[in-house]
Design a protein around this motif. Structure first.
Motif, PDB file in Angstrom:
ATOM      1  N   UNK A 352       0.799  -1.222   0.000  1.00 29.72           N
ATOM      2  CA  UNK A 352       0.000   0.000   0.000  1.00 29.72           C
ATOM      3  C   UNK A 352       0.841   1.287   0.000  1.00 29.72           C
ATOM      4  N   UNK A 353       1.885   1.332   0.823  1.00 24.46           N
ATOM      5  CA  UNK A 353       2.649   2.578   0.879  1.00 24.46           C
ATOM      6  C   UNK A 353       3.484   2.778  -0.383  1.00 24.46           C
ATOM      7  N   UNK A 354       4.112   1.728  -0.877  1.00 23.11           N
ATOM      8  CA  UNK A 354       4.857   1.858  -2.130  1.00 23.11           C
ATOM      9  C   UNK A 354       3.920   2.281  -3.266  1.00 23.11           C
ATOM     10  N   UNK A 355       2.685   1.762  -3.243  1.00 23.87           N
ATOM     11  CA  UNK A 355       1.706   2.148  -4.260  1.00 23.87           C
ATOM     12  C   UNK A 355       1.346   3.623  -4.135  1.00 23.87           C
ATOM     13  N   UNK A 356       1.226   4.110  -2.901  1.00 23.36           N
ATOM     14  CA  UNK A 356       0.935   5.531  -2.698  1.00 23.36           C
ATOM     15  C   UNK A 356       2.073   6.396  -3.218  1.00 23.36           C
ATOM     16  N   UNK A 357       3.307   5.976  -2.964  1.00 23.44           N
ATOM     17  CA  UNK A 357       4.465   6.711  -3.469  1.00 23.44           C
ATOM     18  C   UNK A 357       4.487   6.781  -4.993  1.00 23.44           C
ATOM     19  N   UNK A 358       3.961   5.735  -5.632  1.00 26.34           N
ATOM     20  CA  UNK A 358       4.008   5.666  -7.093  1.00 26.34           C
ATOM     21  C   UNK A 358       2.802   6.330  -7.751  1.00 26.34           C
ATOM     22  N   UNK A 359       1.941   6.954  -6.957  1.00 27.62           N
ATOM     23  CA  UNK A 359       0.710   7.539  -7.499  1.00 27.62           C
ATOM     24  C   UNK A 359       0.728   9.054  -7.379  1.00 27.62           C
ATOM     25  N   UNK A 360      -0.373   9.656  -7.796  1.00 29.22           N
ATOM     26  CA  UNK A 360      -0.515  11.112  -7.683  1.00 29.22           C
ATOM     27  C   UNK A 360      -0.588  11.569  -6.230  1.00 29.22           C
ATOM     28  N   UNK A 361      -0.835  10.647  -5.311  1.00 28.08           N
ATOM     29  CA  UNK A 361      -1.005  10.995  -3.907  1.00 28.08           C
ATOM     30  C   UNK A 361       0.308  10.935  -3.131  1.00 28.08           C
ATOM     31  N   UNK A 362       1.443  10.805  -3.793  1.00 28.17           N
ATOM     32  CA  UNK A 362       2.735  10.733  -3.109  1.00 28.17           C
ATOM     33  C   UNK A 362       2.966  11.977  -2.258  1.00 28.17           C
ATOM     34  N   UNK A 363       3.493  11.757  -1.043  1.00 25.88           N
ATOM     35  CA  UNK A 363       3.807  12.868  -0.152  1.00 25.88           C
ATOM     36  C   UNK A 363       4.797  12.384   0.902  1.00 25.88           C
ATOM     37  N   UNK A 364       5.547  13.292   1.519  1.00 27.83           N
ATOM     38  CA  UNK A 364       6.441  12.879   2.603  1.00 27.83           C
ATOM     39  C   UNK A 364       5.645  12.521   3.855  1.00 27.83           C
ATOM     40  N   UNK A 365       6.324  11.957   4.850  1.00 28.49           N
ATOM     41  CA  UNK A 365       5.605  11.636   6.093  1.00 28.49           C
ATOM     42  C   UNK A 365       5.197  12.922   6.819  1.00 28.49           C
ATOM     43  N   UNK A 377      -4.537  11.153   6.769  1.00 28.36           N
ATOM     44  CA  UNK A 377      -4.482   9.867   7.475  1.00 28.36           C
ATOM     45  C   UNK A 377      -4.172   8.744   6.492  1.00 28.36           C
ATOM     46  N   UNK A 378      -2.893   8.644   6.144  1.00 29.35           N
ATOM     47  CA  UNK A 378      -2.444   7.780   5.062  1.00 29.35           C
ATOM     48  C   UNK A 378      -1.443   6.752   5.561  1.00 29.35           C
ATOM     49  N   UNK A 379      -1.196   5.728   4.725  1.00 26.64           N
ATOM     50  CA  UNK A 379      -0.171   4.729   5.077  1.00 26.64           C
ATOM     51  C   UNK A 379       1.213   5.359   5.098  1.00 26.64           C
ATOM     52  N   UNK A 380       1.403   6.448   4.361  1.00 26.70           N
ATOM     53  CA  UNK A 380       2.698   7.129   4.396  1.00 26.70           C
ATOM     54  C   UNK A 380       2.924   7.779   5.759  1.00 26.70           C
ATOM     55  N   UNK A 381       1.956   8.560   6.213  1.00 28.14           N
ATOM     56  CA  UNK A 381       2.091   9.249   7.503  1.00 28.14           C
ATOM     57  C   UNK A 381       2.178   8.250   8.647  1.00 28.14           C
ATOM     58  N   UNK A 382       1.346   7.218   8.622  1.00 34.05           N
ATOM     59  CA  UNK A 382       1.304   6.252   9.717  1.00 34.05           C
ATOM     60  C   UNK A 382       2.419   5.214   9.599  1.00 34.05           C
ATOM     61  N   UNK A 383       2.389   4.418   8.538  1.00 34.44           N
ATOM     62  CA  UNK A 383       3.244   3.231   8.470  1.00 34.44           C
ATOM     63  C   UNK A 383       4.662   3.533   8.007  1.00 34.44           C
ATOM     64  N   UNK A 384       4.815   4.383   6.995  1.00 33.74           N
ATOM     65  CA  UNK A 384       6.174   4.803   6.664  1.00 33.74           C
ATOM     66  C   UNK A 384       6.722   5.670   7.801  1.00 33.74           C
ATOM     67  N   UNK A 385       5.849   6.447   8.422  1.00 36.32           N
ATOM     68  CA  UNK A 385       6.266   7.219   9.589  1.00 36.32           C
ATOM     69  C   UNK A 385       6.820   6.323  10.676  1.00 36.32           C
ATOM     70  N   UNK A 386       6.189   5.162  10.893  1.00 36.20           N
ATOM     71  CA  UNK A 386       6.690   4.201  11.885  1.00 36.20           C
ATOM     72  C   UNK A 386       8.036   3.627  11.464  1.00 36.20           C
ATOM     73  N   UNK A 387       8.214   3.412  10.154  1.00 32.30           N
ATOM     74  CA  UNK A 387       9.506   2.896   9.673  1.00 32.30           C
ATOM     75  C   UNK A 387      10.623   3.918   9.884  1.00 32.30           C
ATOM     76  N   UNK A 388      10.294   5.190   9.752  1.00 28.24           N
ATOM     77  CA  UNK A 388      11.298   6.234  10.003  1.00 28.24           C
ATOM     78  C   UNK A 388      11.696   6.222  11.479  1.00 28.24           C
ATOM     79  N   UNK A 389      10.724   6.073  12.370  1.00 27.27           N
ATOM     80  CA  UNK A 389      11.037   5.963  13.797  1.00 27.27           C
ATOM     81  C   UNK A 389      11.876   4.707  14.051  1.00 27.27           C
ATOM     82  N   UNK A 390      11.544   3.617  13.390  1.00 26.97           N
ATOM     83  CA  UNK A 390      12.293   2.368  13.562  1.00 26.97           C
ATOM     84  C   UNK A 390      13.746   2.547  13.116  1.00 26.97           C
ATOM     85  N   UNK A 391      13.962   3.261  12.009  1.00 26.51           N
ATOM     86  CA  UNK A 391      15.336   3.526  11.568  1.00 26.51           C
ATOM     87  C   UNK A 391      16.099   4.328  12.622  1.00 26.51           C
TER      88      UNK A 391
END
Length: 874
Positions: A352-365, A377-391
């Motif tokens: 889902x998040x990779x798909x969002x990045x590849x679409x018109x809805x791409x945005x930073x966390x 309230x997107x998978x980028x803000x929530x789930x990629x955001x969690x991956x950034x915290x994990x890094x």
């Protein structure tokens, strides 16, 4: 076609509020159609200026305005704001409004549904209750008094602690609540209704006794015990891992059927979608039990990461959501299988998040602009955001991350802050430079790490070279190199990890990529090693390395990282599927033999590591496969996936039968070992239906009729659905007859029908939507039918004549006037047209244009439709 968007709000335009509020006193006289709200606030001017007081307000009726005890008429009011000219630096303002909860189908603000009053104020719902400074950086203490008919609404709840109550002569009663902590308006909550109440308590680490109260629909009390147990686990875990203790005398959770989100972390009074609270063995699956524990934990963890420290503005949403998702992921990993949890996290990113990045809805966390706040309230803000915290956790280490968290709370408790404030606290606490790492907050897109290697046999020197590149996205064309923690190891010919303390990256099993190209070399080797890459998915990136089939098999068998073993199995499956999709008449037989040999050995894991075995024996989803190609050829990819699955089923049929028969458990319990066995058993059954039809039919019937739990009942139904057995319709009739009065279980029935691969699916869907238990007013029902169809019914939704797209668009236009927030979520598959073949692109864009032509289109949909139609790929 292109569409003009309404004016977007930009992060760069942020200004401090002109006024602040120190105290709010609210009085509610509840009435289904005419609720009266009297709001009295203590205001102070923020800085030296002469600007008027401008309050937000939508869909409410203004009755009167009283300034410093004087009734005034010198104000301007329109559909979105109340403007009051004043020269006072400090003043009291009382605003009386009337609202219609019954007519509020958006489920934002105060609404009435299923016999109860409920609120949802995040992100901007409070302005639908009263005129207010409805922004997260205005924090105040609240006193709330609620009046209502006692017989109909015996429970009157709000934030904080109950400080008073009383009875009136006319049959009404009242309760007063006081929240001692400053909070923004989005955390306000009110619930009034007649519920069953489940009580418990929790003793904090400092010896404070906290009352726990769970409010559920009448008759559902026995389904609340798992939620209460999960809450107590979360409270104990947060104390142990982060030293964070709950701060009120009472913690309340209310479960409601009509709710746009999963749950809401309102201070002391969490409102939950009932699907994330109610569970027992007969009506809830293992996944339901898991999700309840995870979501209960998530909302509780918000008490500190979101409530005690909140976000300055909505562009900082990942400050609370990305961080709290990471925290709930860590909690879930500690409560069950770490590897299975990690795999689930990564599947969300890849599907889902990779798909969002590849679409018109791409945005930073941390997005830069938005039209409708609910679209944050997107998978980028929530789930990629969690991956950034994990890094960050990876770079700082567990101890360093804890020091950073401690400093963050010490520095910002009771404040509304930014993502930069959080990163700065982490940097100050550890002394580790995170300046380049901050780019993850401002740069969109999915980085691609290309890995190449060289081996010189004469010198025994092996060099591994990493190159990073982030492709342009719809919102950003130019990208910079990111700070990427990349975990890896090297395996020798026997599958043993190579160690060399003289090579820091090899010793740490991690390289920190900070430039476009980075190399690491090892000497003294006798043969070329196999690199096992991106252990534990240490960064949300795509990896490109030319693995041989033999190297992938070696990783599957020997890698020290369980995630890497699963990932290698998925790579082998994916190669076979893509090979068959592109060359169906000339498959790579050596590849398929390697795949079957490798996964044949995975069965041995069933006894020692059943969670990993279940994950490795499952093939990639269509959504994951779609992100691996430049252009999605729907039929070819879908049928190739099914063919590979069929091959695995038939070539290993004896192993599947043995595995199925070996997964024996006693009476249902939600515990890790039993969950893993049920997962393997139902996976085996889904493969067996593609082999001996007679045998599979007997197994299905026996499992369905003898099941003492919903996991096995649903497992039988899904297997019958996948195998397209005639039994499916018969079992579904039985299932509906038994569960038609349980809306949460019936959602599963709706979803199974909506996912069914059948030529007449578009004729059957209207029958589902006309079912007496379906309502467009209920978000759960909408997601179970429209969402399931659009996201997961591949051939039905992507029918080459465009009928699936038209069906969704027709109902989105209806949903637009009912609940635009839900419509904006369900439209997502239609906006991701960019990777499909030209004909489907045209058909999807046509339906988006139809939606755009709606004269009363909501801001929620305008933003997504306009961005999608205006998108042009470079």
């Amino acid at each position: 076609m292109s569409v003009s968007s309404p004016i977007a709000k930009k992060r760069s335009d942020y200004q401090q509020p002109d006024f602040l509020i120190s105290h709010v006193d609210m009085v509610f006289h509840l009435d289904i159609q005419k609720t009266r709200v009297i709001t009295t606030c203590q205001f102070s001017r923020n800085g030296e200026h002469n600007r008027p007081l401008v309050l937000d307000g939508e869909s409410i009726t203004l009755i009167k305005v009283v300034l410093n005890d004087n009734l005034i008429s010198d104000y301007d009011v329109n559909s979105e704001q109340l403007t009051i000219p004043t020269t006072e630096d400090e003043f009291t303002l009382c605003v009386e409004t009337v609202i219609n909860p019954e007519a509020n189908k958006t489920l934002e603000g105060l609404y009435f549904s299923a016999g109860a009053y409920c609120t949802q104020c995040e992100a901007e719902g409070f302005r639908k209750i009263t005129y207010f400074l409805d922004r997260p950086d205005v924090l105040a203490k609240y006193d709330v008094t609620i009046y209502a008919d006692k017989a109909r609404y015996p429970h009157l709840l709000s934030n904080g602690n109950q400080i008073d109550k009383g009875q009136l002569d006319d049959g009404r009663h009242w309760v007063k609540w006081q929240d001692p902590f400053n909070k923004p308006s989005y955390l306000f909550a009110l619930v009034a209704g007649d519920f069953d109440l489940l009580t418990d308590n929790f003793m904090t680490q400092s010896g404070r006794n906290v009352a726990l109260e769970l409010y559920v629909d009448k008759g559902a009390l026995d389904k609340g015990h798992h939620a209460i147990a999960s809450l107590k686990k979360a409270m104990a875990w947060d104390e142990q891992v982060f030293g964070l203790e709950y701060d009120l005398d009472i913690y309340m959770v209310v479960a409601v059927d009509f709710f746009n989100m999963g749950a809401m972390e309102n201070k002391g009074l969490n409102v939950f979608n009932s699907k994330f609270v109610l569970a027992d063995a007969e009506s809830a699956t293992d996944d339901d039990f898991f999700n309840i524990e995870a979501v209960i934990g998530h909302e509780y963890f918000h008490n500190w990461t979101g409530n005690r420290v909140t976000c300055r503005d909505w562009f900082q949403l990942s400050l609370k959501e990305g961080l709290t998702v990471f925290r709930d992921q860590q909690f879930s990993a500690d409560m069950s299988s770490p590897v299975f949890n990690r795999i689930k996290n990564v599947q969300i990113i890849r599907e889902h998040q990779f798909a969002e990045d590849a679409s018109a809805m791409a945005h930073p966390i941390r997005p830069e602009e938005v039209i409708e706040m609910n679209n944050f309230y997107t998978v980028t803000v929530y789930d990629k955001g969690a991956e950034v915290i994990r890094m960050m956790h990876t770079l700082l280490g567990a101890d360093g991350f804890r020091k950073g968290m401690d400093l963050y709370f010490a520095r910002f408790d009771g404040q509304a802050v930014t993502c930069d404030d959080f990163v700065q606290a982490m940097q100050d606490a550890t002394g580790i430079d995170l300046s380049q790492f901050r780019l993850w907050y401002s740069q969109s897109g999915t980085p691609k790490v290309t890995v190449s290697d060289e081996f010189d046999l004469s010198t025994g020197r092996y060099t591994l070279t990493f190159g990073q590149m982030t492709p342009p996205t719809a919102d950003q064309k130019t990208k910079q190199a990111l700070h990427i923690p990349f975990r890896f190891e090297l395996l020798d010919e026997q599958g043993v990890a190579i160690s060399d303390d003289s090579v820091p990256e090899l010793k740490a099993k991690m390289i920190e990529l900070t430039q476009d190209v980075h190399s690491v070399s090892v000497s003294g080797l006798n043969a070329k090693p196999t690199p096992s890459l991106l252990h534990n998915f240490s960064a949300p990136v795509k990896v490109d390395y030319a693995y041989t089939h033999q190297q992938l098999s070696s990783i599957i068998l020997y890698s020290g990282d369980e995630f890497a073993r699963w990932d290698a199995s998925q790579s082998l499956y994916s190669r076979c599927i893509h090979n068959l999709a592109t060359a169906p008449d000339s498959p790579d037989n050596a590849l398929f033999d390697s795949m079957l040999d490798s996964i044949g050995g995975v069965f041995a894991l069933a006894d020692t590591n059943p969670a990993l075995a279940a994950a490795m024996l499952s093939i990639p989803s269509f959504e994951t496969l779609s992100q691996q190609v430049d252009e999605i050829q729907v039929e070819a990819l879908y049928h190739a996936q099914r063919s590979v699955r069929h091959l695995i089923a038939t070539a290993l049929s004896d192993k599947w039968l043995t595995l199925y028969n070996n997964q024996v458990v006693g009476a249902y319990q939600y515990k890790a070992d039993d969950v893993d066995k049920r997962r393997l058993r139902n996976l085996s059954l889904s493969y067996l239906v593609q082999g001996d039809a007679t045998q599979a039919s007997e197994l299905l019937h026996a499992q369905f009729s003898q099941a003492d739990n919903m996991t096995d009942s649903l497992g039988a139904l899904k297997a019958a659905q996948y195998g397209k057995l005639e039994q499916f319709d018969q079992l579904m009739v039985q299932f509906e007859e038994r569960w038609r009065h349980d809306p949460l279980v019936l959602d599963k029935w709706f979803a199974l029908h909506a996912n069914m691969e059948r030529s007449d699916i578009l004729a059957r869907l209207p029958l589902l939507l006309s079912h007496e238990k379906f309502s467009l007013d209920n978000p759960n029902r909408v997601r179970s039918v429209l969402g399931s169809f659009a996201f997961y019914n591949v051939l039905g939704f992507h029918a080459i004549d465009g009928s699936g797209y038209k069906f969704l668009a027709d109902y989105l236009l209806k949903l637009n006037s009912v609940n635009p927030q839900v419509a904006a979520r369900v439209i997502t598959p239609l906006t991701q047209w960019q990777k499909f073949d030209p004909k489907r692109q045209e058909l999807m864009r046509y339906q988006l244009a139809r939606i755009a032509d709606c004269k009363e289109l909501s801001k929620d949909l305008i933003e997504k439709v306009s961005k999608s139609l205006n998108y042009t790929a470079d």
